[in-house]
Design an enzyme around this catalytic site. Structure first.
Site, PDB file in Angstrom:
ATOM      1  N   ASP A 197       0.520  -1.292   0.184  1.00 25.25           N
ATOM      2  CA  ASP A 197       0.329  -0.042  -0.040  1.00 25.25           C
ATOM      3  C   ASP A 197       0.729   1.086   0.053  1.00 25.25           C
ATOM      4  O   ASP A 197       0.243   2.433   0.250  1.00 25.25           O
ATOM      5  CB  ASP A 197      -1.169  -0.223   1.094  1.00 25.25           C
ATOM      6  CG  ASP A 197      -0.418   0.296   2.789  1.00 25.25           C
ATOM      7  OD1 ASP A 197       1.235  -0.037   2.770  1.00 25.25           O
ATOM      8  OD2 ASP A 197      -0.959   0.455   3.351  1.00 25.25           O
ATOM      9  N   SER A 198       2.297   1.172  -0.184  1.00 22.41           N
ATOM     10  CA  SER A 198       3.459   2.134  -0.030  1.00 22.41           C
ATOM     11  C   SER A 198       2.959   2.468  -1.541  1.00 22.41           C
ATOM     12  O   SER A 198       3.252   3.584  -2.191  1.00 22.41           O
ATOM     13  CB  SER A 198       4.643   1.843  -0.012  1.00 22.41           C
ATOM     14  OG  SER A 198       4.934   0.438  -1.033  1.00 22.41           O
ATOM     15  N   ASP A 241      -1.204  -6.562  -0.417  1.00 20.33           N
ATOM     16  CA  ASP A 241      -1.055  -5.348   1.302  1.00 20.33           C
ATOM     17  C   ASP A 241      -2.819  -5.619   1.011  1.00 20.33           C
ATOM     18  O   ASP A 241      -3.625  -5.041   0.378  1.00 20.33           O
ATOM     19  CB  ASP A 241      -0.655  -4.344   1.012  1.00 20.33           C
ATOM     20  CG  ASP A 241       0.384  -3.969   1.862  1.00 20.33           C
ATOM     21  OD1 ASP A 241       0.552  -4.829   2.836  1.00 20.33           O
ATOM     22  OD2 ASP A 241       1.266  -3.110   1.911  1.00 20.33           O
ATOM     23  N   GLU A 284      -1.142  -5.326   9.118  1.00 23.57           N
ATOM     24  CA  GLU A 284       0.222  -4.804  10.000  1.00 23.57           C
ATOM     25  C   GLU A 284      -0.940  -5.134  11.157  1.00 23.57           C
ATOM     26  O   GLU A 284      -1.966  -4.840  11.534  1.00 23.57           O
ATOM     27  CB  GLU A 284      -0.031  -3.139   9.388  1.00 23.57           C
ATOM     28  CG  GLU A 284       0.215  -2.859   8.512  1.00 23.57           C
ATOM     29  CD  GLU A 284       0.899  -1.756   7.997  1.00 23.57           C
ATOM     30  OE1 GLU A 284       0.793  -0.332   8.640  1.00 23.57           O
ATOM     31  OE2 GLU A 284       1.148  -1.542   6.927  1.00 23.57           O
ATOM     32  N   GLU A 304       9.040  -4.019  10.434  1.00 16.63           N
ATOM     33  CA  GLU A 304      10.040  -2.112   9.940  1.00 16.63           C
ATOM     34  C   GLU A 304      10.214  -1.964  10.599  1.00 16.63           C
ATOM     35  O   GLU A 304       9.821  -1.040  11.782  1.00 16.63           O
ATOM     36  CB  GLU A 304       8.629  -2.015   9.379  1.00 16.63           C
ATOM     37  CG  GLU A 304       9.558  -0.183   8.439  1.00 16.63           C
ATOM     38  CD  GLU A 304       8.447  -0.063   7.672  1.00 16.63           C
ATOM     39  OE1 GLU A 304       7.385  -0.947   6.539  1.00 16.63           O
ATOM     40  OE2 GLU A 304       7.942   1.345   6.970  1.00 16.63           O
TER      41      GLU A 304
HETATM   42  O1  KIV Z   1       3.610  -0.239   1.199  1.00 14.48           O
HETATM   43  C1  KIV Z   1       4.963  -1.454   1.574  1.00 14.48           C
HETATM   44  O2  KIV Z   1       5.281  -1.313   0.780  1.00 14.48           O
HETATM   45  C2  KIV Z   1       5.062  -2.244   2.976  1.00 14.48           C
HETATM   46  C3  KIV Z   1       6.619  -2.477   2.764  1.00 14.48           C
HETATM   47  C4  KIV Z   1       7.282  -1.340   3.091  1.00 14.48           C
HETATM   48  C5  KIV Z   1       6.862  -3.770   3.755  1.00 14.48           C
HETATM   49  O3  KIV Z   1       4.815  -2.506   3.584  1.00 14.48           O
END
Ligand code: KIV
Length: 271
Positions: free
Chosen positions: A51-52, A90, A122, A189
């Site tokens: 979700d980045s 995610d 998460e 993280e």
């Molecule tokens: O959303 C993401 O890219 C992540 C990574 C940083 C592990 O959760």
């Protein structure tokens, strides 16, 4: 020969075997077909549709606004580009925190609509019921502890987590609970390297670190950061392998010059 080279498709079992053999797991994020194809073709073990994407694709300041529809779209694009790696998708903020019915429904939508192979969530104890129900439904779950960006407004900053003993103890406990609940791996993280090493040694499932030192069972980076597409984000843990930003900007400037100077297209570039 490495386990990575021997197998045709990476599965959660492959990752388990890699941990047992001491072979490090490589993981990167991807959000679209073309980059997924490049990264899978290069031999990555795991692709995370993170979700980045909220930050690097959509331009939001945090991951909080990202929706289930958003992640499903990106995961569909990534899955079309891969042949071999394991795809983790995610679960966005708000799609699993309310209760385990909503969490299970969100995970099922991701699996049915994207063709991804697993989901990532998460949190620890707080989401345990949801993790158990999703695992019981046959969906592999990757955990995510330490800095959990969906909780940014609770933390207030993106600094290193679990430096204090109380928070470190909660992380140790959460990691065990996630393992017992059936997670196949856990992202750690931005936590101290010594704590990540201790947790990695204490678990039978693999840990994947980002800013968590060399002793995790694998490493993950955001593709835009390691390829230098996004050059503004420079945390200490990041190794930048390329500067696509600079290369692209130079190429676009050259193209603009060529068009203005009427050197593009030339005779061979027309019909
Ligand atoms: O959303 C993401 O890219 C992540 C990574 C940083 C592990 O959760």
């Amino acid at each position: 020969m490495s386990i990575n080279k021997e197998i045709k498709k990476v599965t959660t079992n492959t990752l388990q075997k890699m941990k047992a053999a001491g072979e490090k797991i490589s993981m990167l994020t991807a959000y679209d077909f073309s980059f997924a194809k490049i990264i899978d073709g290069a031999g990555i073990d795991v692709l995370l549709v993170g979700d980045s994407a909220s930050n690097v694709m959509a331009g939001h300041e945090t991951t909080v606004p990202f929706t289930l529809e958003n992640i499903i779209y990106h995961a569909q694009c990534v899955v079309r580009g891969i042949d071999r790696c394991l795809v983790v998708v995610d679960m966005p903020f708000g799609t699993y925190q309310s209760n385990s019915d909503i969490a299970l429904a969100s995970a099922i939508r991701i699996m049915k609509e994207t063709g991804g192979h697993s989901v990532k969530m998460e949190g620890g104890e707080e989401i345990l019921d949801s993790v158990k129900r999703i695992v019981a439904a046959g969906i592999p779950v990757m955990g995510h502890l330490g800095l959990t960006p969906q909780s940014i407004y609770k933390f207030g900053t993106y600094t290193v987590r679990a430096k204090e003993e109380d928070e470190a103890n909660k992380l140790r406990r959460d990691a065990k609970l996630l393992e017992e609940a059936g997670c196949f791996a856990i992202v750690l993280e931005k936590i101290p390297a010594a704590l990540a090493k201790e947790v990695s040694l204490s678990l039978s499932i693999p840990t994947i670190g980002i800013g968590a030192g060399a002793d995790c069972d694998g490493q993950v980076l955001v593709m835009h950061d390691m390829l230098g597409i996004n050059t503004e984000f420079k945390p200490r843990f990041l190794r930048q392998y390329l500067n696509i930003h600079e290369l692209s900007s130079a190429a676009v400037k050259q193209y603009i010059r060529d068009v203005k100077e009427k050197s593009f297209p030339n005779e061979k570039e027309q019909y």
